[in-house]
Design a protein around this motif. Structure first.
Motif, PDB file in Angstrom:
ATOM      1  N   ALA A  23       0.841  -1.209   0.000  1.00 55.58           N
ATOM      2  CA  ALA A  23       0.000   0.000   0.000  1.00 55.58           C
ATOM      3  C   ALA A  23       0.874   1.257   0.000  1.00 55.58           C
ATOM      4  O   ALA A  23       0.580   2.238  -0.705  1.00 55.58           O
ATOM      5  CB  ALA A  23      -0.910  -0.019   1.221  1.00 55.58           C
ATOM      6  N   ASN A  24       1.967   1.215   0.766  1.00 59.38           N
ATOM      7  CA  ASN A  24       2.877   2.370   0.825  1.00 59.38           C
ATOM      8  C   ASN A  24       3.537   2.642  -0.530  1.00 59.38           C
ATOM      9  O   ASN A  24       3.647   3.776  -0.965  1.00 59.38           O
ATOM     10  CB  ASN A  24       3.973   2.143   1.872  1.00 59.38           C
ATOM     11  CG  ASN A  24       3.449   2.328   3.276  1.00 59.38           C
ATOM     12  OD1 ASN A  24       2.392   2.917   3.477  1.00 59.38           O
ATOM     13  ND2 ASN A  24       4.180   1.825   4.265  1.00 59.38           N
ATOM     14  N   ILE A  25       3.977   1.564  -1.174  1.00 61.12           N
ATOM     15  CA  ILE A  25       4.640   1.724  -2.480  1.00 61.12           C
ATOM     16  C   ILE A  25       3.665   2.342  -3.485  1.00 61.12           C
ATOM     17  O   ILE A  25       4.021   3.250  -4.247  1.00 61.12           O
ATOM     18  CB  ILE A  25       5.181   0.370  -3.002  1.00 61.12           C
ATOM     19  CG1 ILE A  25       6.381  -0.056  -2.149  1.00 61.12           C
ATOM     20  CG2 ILE A  25       5.588   0.458  -4.471  1.00 61.12           C
ATOM     21  CD1 ILE A  25       6.839  -1.480  -2.398  1.00 61.12           C
ATOM     22  N   GLN A  26       2.430   1.863  -3.448  1.00 60.87           N
ATOM     23  CA  GLN A  26       1.431   2.406  -4.380  1.00 60.87           C
ATOM     24  C   GLN A  26       1.168   3.882  -4.084  1.00 60.87           C
ATOM     25  O   GLN A  26       1.059   4.691  -4.991  1.00 60.87           O
ATOM     26  CB  GLN A  26       0.142   1.590  -4.292  1.00 60.87           C
ATOM     27  CG  GLN A  26       0.313   0.208  -4.916  1.00 60.87           C
ATOM     28  CD  GLN A  26      -0.986  -0.569  -4.861  1.00 60.87           C
ATOM     29  OE1 GLN A  26      -1.509  -0.871  -3.793  1.00 60.87           O
ATOM     30  NE2 GLN A  26      -1.509  -0.885  -6.027  1.00 60.87           N
ATOM     31  N   ASP A  27       1.097   4.207  -2.787  1.00 61.31           N
ATOM     32  CA  ASP A  27       0.892   5.610  -2.420  1.00 61.31           C
ATOM     33  C   ASP A  27       2.082   6.469  -2.831  1.00 61.31           C
ATOM     34  O   ASP A  27       1.915   7.597  -3.306  1.00 61.31           O
ATOM     35  CB  ASP A  27       0.666   5.736  -0.909  1.00 61.31           C
ATOM     36  CG  ASP A  27      -0.816   5.650  -0.560  1.00 61.31           C
ATOM     37  OD1 ASP A  27      -1.626   5.485  -1.507  1.00 61.31           O
ATOM     38  OD2 ASP A  27      -1.167   5.741   0.630  1.00 61.31           O
ATOM     39  N   LEU A  28       3.273   5.921  -2.637  1.00 54.86           N
ATOM     40  CA  LEU A  28       4.485   6.673  -3.001  1.00 54.86           C
ATOM     41  C   LEU A  28       4.465   7.011  -4.488  1.00 54.86           C
ATOM     42  O   LEU A  28       4.784   8.140  -4.891  1.00 54.86           O
ATOM     43  CB  LEU A  28       5.716   5.822  -2.655  1.00 54.86           C
ATOM     44  CG  LEU A  28       7.055   6.532  -2.617  1.00 54.86           C
ATOM     45  CD1 LEU A  28       7.065   7.580  -1.512  1.00 54.86           C
ATOM     46  CD2 LEU A  28       8.188   5.540  -2.373  1.00 54.86           C
ATOM     47  N   ASP A  29       4.073   6.052  -5.298  1.00 56.09           N
ATOM     48  CA  ASP A  29       3.987   6.293  -6.738  1.00 56.09           C
ATOM     49  C   ASP A  29       2.938   7.362  -7.048  1.00 56.09           C
ATOM     50  O   ASP A  29       3.166   8.240  -7.880  1.00 56.09           O
ATOM     51  CB  ASP A  29       3.656   4.982  -7.455  1.00 56.09           C
ATOM     52  CG  ASP A  29       3.626   5.163  -8.960  1.00 56.09           C
ATOM     53  OD1 ASP A  29       4.618   5.685  -9.502  1.00 56.09           O
ATOM     54  OD2 ASP A  29       2.601   4.823  -9.577  1.00 56.09           O
ATOM     55  N   ARG A  30       1.809   7.292  -6.353  1.00 55.52           N
ATOM     56  CA  ARG A  30       0.753   8.292  -6.586  1.00 55.52           C
ATOM     57  C   ARG A  30       1.261   9.682  -6.173  1.00 55.52           C
ATOM     58  O   ARG A  30       0.991  10.670  -6.858  1.00 55.52           O
ATOM     59  CB  ARG A  30      -0.499   7.940  -5.778  1.00 55.52           C
ATOM     60  CG  ARG A  30      -1.194   6.689  -6.275  1.00 55.52           C
ATOM     61  CD  ARG A  30      -2.451   6.393  -5.460  1.00 55.52           C
ATOM     62  NE  ARG A  30      -2.995   5.092  -5.833  1.00 55.52           N
ATOM     63  CZ  ARG A  30      -3.056   4.042  -5.020  1.00 55.52           C
ATOM     64  NH1 ARG A  30      -2.633   4.134  -3.770  1.00 55.52           N
ATOM     65  NH2 ARG A  30      -3.547   2.904  -5.433  1.00 55.52           N
ATOM     66  N   ILE A  31       2.016   9.713  -5.076  1.00 58.80           N
ATOM     67  CA  ILE A  31       2.554  11.007  -4.611  1.00 58.80           C
ATOM     68  C   ILE A  31       3.519  11.570  -5.652  1.00 58.80           C
ATOM     69  O   ILE A  31       3.447  12.729  -6.031  1.00 58.80           O
ATOM     70  CB  ILE A  31       3.251  10.836  -3.239  1.00 58.80           C
ATOM     71  CG1 ILE A  31       2.195  10.603  -2.151  1.00 58.80           C
ATOM     72  CG2 ILE A  31       4.106  12.050  -2.889  1.00 58.80           C
ATOM     73  CD1 ILE A  31       2.752  10.030  -0.860  1.00 58.80           C
ATOM     74  N   TYR A  32       4.448  10.718  -6.148  1.00 56.54           N
ATOM     75  CA  TYR A  32       5.424  11.178  -7.148  1.00 56.54           C
ATOM     76  C   TYR A  32       4.720  11.632  -8.429  1.00 56.54           C
ATOM     77  O   TYR A  32       5.188  12.530  -9.119  1.00 56.54           O
ATOM     78  CB  TYR A  32       6.431  10.071  -7.466  1.00 56.54           C
ATOM     79  CG  TYR A  32       7.472   9.841  -6.384  1.00 56.54           C
ATOM     80  CD1 TYR A  32       7.928  10.890  -5.582  1.00 56.54           C
ATOM     81  CD2 TYR A  32       8.012   8.581  -6.159  1.00 56.54           C
ATOM     82  CE1 TYR A  32       8.883  10.685  -4.589  1.00 56.54           C
ATOM     83  CE2 TYR A  32       8.964   8.366  -5.165  1.00 56.54           C
ATOM     84  CZ  TYR A  32       9.388   9.428  -4.385  1.00 56.54           C
ATOM     85  OH  TYR A  32      10.320   9.224  -3.418  1.00 56.54           O
ATOM     86  N   ASN A  33       3.606  10.981  -8.741  1.00 56.05           N
ATOM     87  CA  ASN A  33       2.889  11.352  -9.970  1.00 56.05           C
ATOM     88  C   ASN A  33       1.879  12.465  -9.736  1.00 56.05           C
ATOM     89  O   ASN A  33       1.208  12.908 -10.681  1.00 56.05           O
ATOM     90  CB  ASN A  33       2.163  10.134 -10.550  1.00 56.05           C
ATOM     91  CG  ASN A  33       3.125   9.141 -11.151  1.00 56.05           C
ATOM     92  OD1 ASN A  33       4.138   9.531 -11.720  1.00 56.05           O
ATOM     93  ND2 ASN A  33       2.848   7.863 -11.004  1.00 56.05           N
ATOM     94  N   GLY A  34       1.722  12.871  -8.475  1.00 53.41           N
ATOM     95  CA  GLY A  34       0.797  13.964  -8.150  1.00 53.41           C
ATOM     96  C   GLY A  34      -0.661  13.567  -8.299  1.00 53.41           C
ATOM     97  O   GLY A  34      -1.503  14.428  -8.566  1.00 53.41           O
TER      98      GLY A  34
END
Lengths: 396, 168
Positions: free
Chosen positions: A220-231
């Motif tokens: 879940a964290n990795i997916q969130d991190l990607d969403r954060i980087y992609n805005g």
């Protein structure tokens, strides 16, 4: 109007041309030895030489550019070839007591057009000005080409990384999460089945549950991190209470991460701390944060978790007494650093992305985070989240 | 004692390290700054061998320009040449055929050595040894990995070319 140039005018033009163009010349015999030369001719030679050392000598012994070209020059004396030229010859010469870099061109033509066998005329024209300009232009062009090539290379590597990242994220989303969930569900069942048995099997099943839950959280964290980087992190907003959210995060760590409840000292506000927030993410962010901090401190260290109201903000403070970090370490915790070297080769503390991720989730809720360390007070991680103005009715 | 005089040209794309190789060989030093060459600069180096003295006239030719008559003029009378490529830039080896073809048209008997320079930049290397070996075999030219920065194989490279020249 005279139609033929007079010798006087021709002489004047030659004189003027010599003033604006630096050149030297020599007459060569048809055996390629030097017959006579202009005063400045020796300064262009490959090595400093006097006139006496030049006259009567083969031209290639003093002008190395002509070594290996004797057959070409003899072709001119025999009329087989009209001329020979070499351009942009670079040389460091002595002029007026100074060592200077010059560029010159070399021209060789028959002494008289009608009878090439009469010998050759060698002309050396100083073209330093245009040479220096061209060198600068070439330098700039070449440097630009190198930069362009590097950019193309970096672009290719970025494309490759992007594709790899996409593939990894797809695998995580579509496969790893499913596997982790299956392992977790099975582990919970096994744990329940062996619960009464306090032996190695019980400990192992419990270990499996904890780690599979950690794996699920990590996905879940990795997916969130990607969403954060992609805005494109989308929050699922609802009304919640920071006290309840924090208590859930602590309980999550106790229940799912097998962290002893004695390690926490809770000092929750008696007031409701209403937030409009993505509750699930906030629970995970606070749990991530506490879990990451626990990894940074010795095993028996106590964490005090405070919540309070601070003006228009709900405050969460995680206090670690007696543990201090340097400014650079604190900065690394907050900047999404991950250890680059293997632990045994790394001088850095083994930190991960959890604090950065939590900080970003808090910021996505218009919150503020701060981490400070002092010898007297240890380390404090502080979060301020805006209180929702329509308060909940209930009080503790 | 026999005295031999040979004209040697250094060929290759821009910024592959031709001037640096000559500076390392002749002056024994290296300068990290990149200064583009234009035209030609000639340097002399005398090599003393047991049975002969070789006077090498090393022509440092500007790289990267189109092939034209100017370069033909420079290549005339060359006894040998070193083609230099940059191990960190694959395209610097791609022009090998063009350079060698032009050299062989003008000086068919010229001996050639292929130098893959910047061998010290291990992490950025993109040209593999097997690629160099393949070219070496196809064109019948020996090759060496060199570094003007560390001096690796620089003396050996010139000695190798001298061997090729003296044999011919």
């Amino acid at each position: 109007m005279p139609t033929v140039v007079t010798p006087l005018l021709e002489a004047r033009i030659t004189q003027f041309y010599r003033q604006i163009h630096q050149f030297a010349y020599a007459q060569l015999a048809n055996d390629l030895s030097v017959v006579q030369h202009s005063d400045n001719f020796p300064e262009f030679l490959s090595e400093p030489s006097t006139s006496a050392e030049v006259i009567g000598q083969p031209i290639s012994s003093t002008l190395w550019e002509l070594i290996g070209l004797e057959d070409v020059l003899l072709q001119i004396t025999s009329g087989e070839r009209p001329e020979f030229q070499l351009h942009q010859i670079e040389r460091v010469i002595w002029r007026d007591g100074l060592s200077i870099k010059v560029y010159f061109s070399l021209y060789i033509v028959p002494l008289t057009a009608a009878t090439p066998s009469a010998g050759l005329l060698l002309l050396l024209e100083d073209q330093s000005y245009s040479g220096i300009v061209q060198q600068r232009l070439t330098q700039e062009r070449n440097e630009l080409r190198l930069v362009r090539d590097r950019l193309l290379k970096v672009n290719t590597e970025l494309e490759h990384s992007k594709r790899t990242k996409h593939a990894i994220l797809q695998i995580i989303q579509k496969e790893v999460r499913g596997f982790a969930q299956t392992i977790y569900d099975s582990a919970v069942e096994i744990e329940h089945a062996v619960q009464p048995v306090s032996n190695d099997l019980g400990a192992n099943s419990s270990h499996l549950t904890v780690n599979s839950k950690k794996l699920l959280d990590m996905v879940a964290n990795i997916q969130d991190l990607d969403r954060i980087y992609n805005g494109n992190l989308a929050l699922d907003i609802s009304l919640c209470d920071l006290n309840e959210v924090t208590a859930s995060a602590v309980q999550h760590l106790i229940s799912n991460y097998a962290i002893a409840k004695e390690r926490f000292h809770a000092q929750f506000s008696t007031q409701v701390l209403p937030l409009l927030a993505d509750r699930e993410r906030l629970v995970r962010a606070i749990a991530n944060c506490i879990s990451a901090l626990l990894q940074l401190v010795p095993p028996a260290t106590l964490l005090t978790v405070h919540t309070a109201i601070d003006g228009a903000f709900a405050e969460l403070r995680i206090q670690i007494e007696g543990v201090c970090f340097s400014e650079s370490e604190l900065s690394n915790f907050m900047e999404g650093q991950y250890r680059w070297a293997e632990p045994e080769n790394s001088e850095n503390i083994e930190y991960n992305l959890d604090i950065y991720l939590a900080k970003t989730i808090f910021e996505a809720h218009c919150g503020f985070t701060n981490m400070a360390s002092t010898v007297q007070h240890g380390t404090e991680f502080r979060v301020l989240l805006p209180v929702h103005l329509a308060p909940m009715a209930q009080e503790y | 004692m026999k005295h031999i005089q040979k004209k040697i040209c250094l060929l290759g794309d821009f910024a592959v390290g031709k001037t640096s190789l000559i500076r390392r060989f002749v002056e024994g030093r290296f300068d990290d700054r990149y200064l583009s060459s234009i035209g030609v600069k000639i340097t002399r180096k005398t090599l003393e061998r047991p049975d002969y003295t070789l006077n090498m006239l090393i022509w440092d030719l500007a790289g990267g320009d189109d092939f034209n008559d100017t370069r033909s003029g420079y290549l005339r009378g060359a006894s040998g040449a070193m083609f230099v490529c940059d191990l960190t830039r694959a395209d610097t080896l791609n022009v090998f055929v063009k350079y060698v073809t032009q050299l062989r048209e003008i000086s068919p008997d010229a001996g050639i050595v292929l130098l893959a320079n910047k061998a010290d930049l291990h992490d950025s290397r993109v040209i593999e040894t097997k690629t160099l070996q393949a070219i070496s075999e196809e064109f019948g030219v020996p090759f060496l990995l060199t570094s003007a920065k560390t001096g690796e194989n620089v003396e050996n490279a010139f000695s190798l070319l001298v061997e090729v020249l003296v044999k011919s």
